[in-house]
Write an enzyme that holds these catalytic residues in place. Structure first.
Site, mmCIF file in Angstrom:
data_model
loop_
_atom_site.group_PDB
_atom_site.id
_atom_site.type_symbol
_atom_site.label_atom_id
_atom_site.label_comp_id
_atom_site.label_asym_id
_atom_site.label_seq_id
_atom_site.Cartn_x
_atom_site.Cartn_y
_atom_site.Cartn_z
ATOM 1 N N SER A 103 0.961 -1.178 0.108
ATOM 2 C CA SER A 103 0.113 0.060 0.050
ATOM 3 C C SER A 103 0.816 1.279 -0.159
ATOM 4 C CB SER A 103 -1.021 0.057 1.133
ATOM 5 O OG SER A 103 -1.918 0.988 0.990
ATOM 6 N N ASP A 128 -9.276 -4.674 -5.260
ATOM 7 C CA ASP A 128 -8.718 -3.643 -4.453
ATOM 8 C C ASP A 128 -9.075 -2.355 -5.657
ATOM 9 O OD1 ASP A 128 -6.700 -1.940 -3.723
ATOM 10 O OD2 ASP A 128 -4.879 -2.881 -4.441
#
Length: 322
Positions: free
Chosen positions: A169, A265
């Site tokens: 991330s 995602d």
């Protein structure tokens, strides 16, 4: 009695954090800090905490050594959390890095960098660069870190010809930016980055979300919060590596590049476009992409015991080990 300002929300970035009018920051998600261990009961990985500079610390992981004089790949890892939460010392990251260090048989330096909003970007980028340079300082005798001494695990077990970076991330974003910077600035001792992985990298641009305008998306609002002075706003190259004027992807300073994403995602679309852009950039390294079906952002960190999580962690370990 608490004041009215202590209860009134000024900035709401749920489910990440809230900022109250009195300046208090409430981080809405994050796992508790846990201590290092000299022998993790599951993986038998040892870990300890060290100080790199007044602003930067790290947790170092050493897997069980089987062969005498064994030299291990070194992974410099940057945790996720939107630049504003989580920690190298948190339960989730500690569990994950124990597993990865064990399976990859690598020495890991998990970097604890400063978080926004107390320390807005680009503070974390400077911290992570300092950590990378600190690792590099171990290949030379005289450097600006010499008065702090050398870290014995790095000196005794580290293979400085096999330096990796990795992150999830926001950590994946940091990996990209460190590799970009290393393409134009030298690391101490001429250290080279051999490979890097980016899992669900936190990138964003002006593509409209199907349900919300770009300005309403959490990814957009969070970045503008953690880097309010970003030149170019959301088109700053730190968050948008595909923006006009961004550093050329052909200059990424490593030989192996692994990018991971997942079907659910939110960042998947720009991640795949990033992979395509690296392929077309003229970069001379080896590029791989893993796209996990049916899973969401950072699923393998939140629940590493599922079959798909185990498969992805094994894939990352294989990337580092082979």
């Amino acid at each position: 009695m608490a004041s009215a300002d202590s209860k009134e929300v000024e900035i709401d970035l749920s489910p990440v954090l809230k900022v109250y009018k009195d300046g208090r920051v409430e981080r809405l998600f994050g796992s508790p800090h846990v201590p290092p261990s000299l022998d993790d009961p599951i993986t038998h990985v040892s870990s300890k905490d060290i100080t790199i500079s007044p602003n930067v610390s790290a947790r170092i992981y050493l897997p069980k050594i089987i062969e005498p004089n064994q030299k291990l790949p070194i992974l410099v890892y940057f945790h996720g959390g939107g630049f504003a939460r989580e920690s190298a010392f948190s339960f989730l990251d500690h569990r994950y890095i124990n597993l990865l260090a064990s399976k990859a048989e690598c020495l890991v330096v998990s970097v604890e960098y400063r978080l926004a909003p107390e320390h807005p970007l680009p503070a974390c980028y400077e911290d992570c660069w300092a950590a990378l340079q600190w690792v590099a300082s171990h290949v030379v005798v005289d450097d600006k870190y010499s008065d702090t001494g050398k870290e014995e695990w790095l000196v005794g077990y580290g293979n400085f010809d096999r330096i990796y970076m990795g992150g999830d991330s926001a950590g994946g974003n940091i990996v990209h930016n460190m590799a970009t910077r290393a393409g134009v600035e030298s690391l101490f001792g001429g250290m080279k980055i051999f490979g890097a992985f980016l899992s669900y990298p936190y990138f964003w641009d002006k593509i409209k979300n199907q349900e919300n305008d770009e300005e309403e998306s959490l990814a957009y609002r969070l970045f503008m919060f953690v880097y309010p002075s970003a030149p170019g706003g959301i088109n700053n190259p730190m968050i948008n590596p595909l923006a006009d004027g961004a550093p050329k992807l052909s200059g990424l300073a490593c030989s192996k590049w692994l990018v991971c994403t997942a079907e659910k995602d939110q960042l998947r679309e720009i991640t795949l476009r990033y992979v395509d852009a690296v392929k077309k950039s003229g970069w001379k390294g080896e590029l791989e992409c893993v796209d996990v079906e049916g899973e969401d952002h950072c699923f393998h960190i939140f629940d590493p015991d599922t079959e798909k999580a185990k498969s992805l962690i094994n894939r990352l370990a294989s990337f580092i080990k082979n």
